[in-house]
Design an enzyme around this catalytic site. Structure first.
Site, short mmCIF file in Angstrom:
data_model
loop_
_atom_site.label_atom_id
_atom_site.label_comp_id
_atom_site.label_asym_id
_atom_site.label_seq_id
_atom_site.Cartn_x
_atom_site.Cartn_y
_atom_site.Cartn_z
N CYS A 173 -24.33 22.39 21.16
CA CYS A 173 -24.47 21.07 21.75
C CYS A 173 -24.77 21.40 23.11
CB CYS A 173 -23.39 20.05 21.73
SG CYS A 173 -23.76 18.56 22.56
N ASN B 78 -30.47 24.01 16.92
CA ASN B 78 -30.10 22.68 17.46
C ASN B 78 -31.05 22.54 18.46
OD1 ASN B 78 -28.51 20.79 18.70
ND2 ASN B 78 -26.60 22.07 18.17
#
Lengths: 257, 302
Positions: free
Chosen positions: B130, B192
């Protein structure tokens, strides 16, 4: 409330103002229940630089003609592309989204305050109140006389008061300067418009102990509470405007009033 | 009809279409639009050991063919998930996978251990990538050592299928993929979001509250396809591909690059029924090309 994704038929497109387009949509089936204050997510076709849907508040639901009205301010490429819609086109929308305004008891004295494109949801809300037996008062603000939209429509449902910044119609100044606020007592206020306007209306409501709801326009991606992008700080922490709002009781917000 | 089922570790998918974490809520948000049982797996919102408020608004900016976000892992913590969310989603008739995030290897492991107790959750996806929180995630995902450390800690406490979601914000993604494979990951998912930034030139300020955010959407797809292709050649465990998939043709590209399954993320915001459309489109493509099983095209490109 169940949400739908539908291709609605564009029945009529008009331009009440150079920066606004009014799109009237219909469907072969009766439109589902839609509450005043709810919104739709519109898919924009044919714009090269836009990607996400555009959240647009419900301006009006004309049950006689099975029409959903969207009053759209053309601010960027997405909304300018929507302004090119023609009767006969289809518009893909997700709806109805979010929560509506609280419908007060029939004896409530309710003031609906709108500014700019924020007047849009107040028309449908005003009709609902009128049908419920309330006598809503609309207080609509704009820069000039030319920037006031749908006034005859509003007048069907209640008394309409106006402020313009240049004094070309109604009282000169902002909505919060209007003399009605000093003369009459209201039990409820519903407000939609630019944030500084909503904040000053909220301040007035707080000071006078009036139940007040505002409709927020935070930027959003999904519109259904999945992406957590459109959050507003509330007394319960960050919540999605699309799912917990867009209508909030001002006591739930953490605005510095 | 072609065969669309595929296995990722012990996880059996009826079809290779999954939802990307953070774009599909807990699945329930989409239940009015799509039959959730038609989706191969639903990967729910990132979950951490403790409650997180996430970043301040604004958290999103639209960019050409994509969007930036900096949500920052807003969630109510794993206990809330187990007690309040799990009962609502455990009977969804497909695989529900929890995305797990943390700030320390111990955090990750503790969070994973609690989810290990939930019968109807057959897998977790470890988010070591993240880009939007200072104290967690991507710091681990950008070095071999950090990635290995987290996976090792989690593997010791988690006994079901372990997927590790990789960050593209690295020099050599195959290096990280190999490190997590060595520590016992059953699969890797990638990519991601890519770190990005956008500026409001009138206000002379970034559009996002924390200045930078993660880029997703079709803009990142070629980067994702390239990385899936590289990683699929470098590891033996199955690769799950994601990044800008909008339709079945995009998905086929990822399979040919070496993905065994795919995730759909940002596209859910534009079309909440896209998952099922992609599944049907994959089927049609395979049929029209006389391919009897999806496995025949996985890694078709050398």
């Amino acid at each position: 409330m169940k949400k739908y994704m539908k291709n609605l038929l564009v029945e009529e497109v008009s331009f009440p103002h150079q920066r606004y387009v009014l799109v009237k949509l219909t469907d072969q089936q009766p439109l589902p229940d839609i509450l005043p204050g709810q919104f739709v997510q519109v898919k924009v076709e044919g714009a090269t630089n836009t990607f996400l849907r555009r959240p647009i508040s419900v301006n009006y639901v004309d049950r006689n003609n099975n029409q959903l009205w969207l009053l759209i301010q053309t601010v960027g490429e997405g909304t300018r592309t929507l302004a090119k819609l023609k009767a006969g086109d289809y518009l893909n929308i997700l709806f109805p989204l979010g929560n509506g305004f609280t419908i007060p008891h029939t004896t409530a004295d309710i003031l609906l305050v709108g500014g700019g494109v924020g007047v849009a949801p107040l028309l449908y809300f005003g009709e609902r109140l009128h049908n419920n037996g309330n006598k809503p008062v609309f207080l609509l603000g704009a820069r000039t006389n030319n920037d006031l939209l749908q006034i005859p429509m509003f007048q069907q449902f209640g008394e309409v008061l106006v402020t313009t910044e240049d004094g070309s119609l109604g009282e000169k100044g902002f909505v919060t300067n209007h003399s009605v606020l000093g003369k009459r007592t209201f039990s409820h206020i519903a407000c939609c418009g630019p944030k500084p306007m909503m904040m000053s209306v909220a301040r007035y409501a707080m000071a006078n102990n009036i139940h007040c709801e505002v409709s927020l326009e935070n930027m959003m991606a999904c519109g259904i509470g999945a992406c957590l992008c459109c959050v507003e700080k509330t007394v319960k922490g960050n919540v999605c405007v699309c799912k917990e709002g867009p209508v909030f009781d001002i006591r739930q917000l953490t605005w510095e009033l | 009809m072609s065969t669309l089922n595929i296995n990722i570790g012990d996880l059996q998918l009826k079809n290779p279409v999954m939802t990307a974490s953070g774009t599909f809520g807990y699945g329930l948000e989409y239940a009015d639009f799509v039959n959730l049982a038609d989706i191969g797996a639903i990967i729910v919102k990132g979950t951490t050991l403790h409650h997180r408020e996430g970043n301040d608004y604004p958290r999103m900016a639209e960019t050409p063919s994509g969007m930036l976000n900096c949500v920052g892992l807003q969630n109510k913590g794993v206990d809330y998930f187990c007690n309040n969310i799990y009962p609502q989603i455990k009977d969804i008739d497909t695989n529900v996978i929890v995305n797990v995030s943390g700030s320390t290897p111990e955090d990750y492991a503790e969070c994973a251990a609690r989810i290990d107790q939930l019968d109807k959750i057959p897998a977790i996806e470890l988010n070591i990538s993240c880009p939007n929180v200072k104290d967690g995630g991507m710091a681990f995902g950008v070095t071999r050592k950090g990635a290995a450390q987290v996976v090792k800690a989690v593997r010791a406490k988690y006994h079901k299928t372990l997927i590790v979601k990789l960050s593209p914000n690295v020099t050599d993604i195959t290096d990280i993929a190999k490190a997590v494979e060595d520590e016992g990951a059953d699969s890797v998912s990638l990519i991601n979001t890519l770190m990005g930034m956008a500026i409001d030139i009138e206000r002379r300020k970034p559009l996002l509250s924390i200045k930078t955010g993660g880029l997703s959407g079709p803009a990142v797809k070629p980067v994702a396809v390239r990385m899936v292709w590289q990683v699929a050649r470098a590891v033996r465990i199955p690769v799950i591909g994601l990044g800008g998939i909008m339709n079945a043709n995009d998905a086929i590209e990822f399979f040919m690059a070496g993905a065994s399954a795919i995730q759909i993320g940002t596209a859910n915001f534009i079309d909440p029924t896209v998952t099922v459309k992609v599944r049907d489109g994959i089927n049609q493509w395979l049929d029209s090309h006389n391919v009897s099983s999806l496995t025949e095209i996985i890694g078709a490109v050398d």
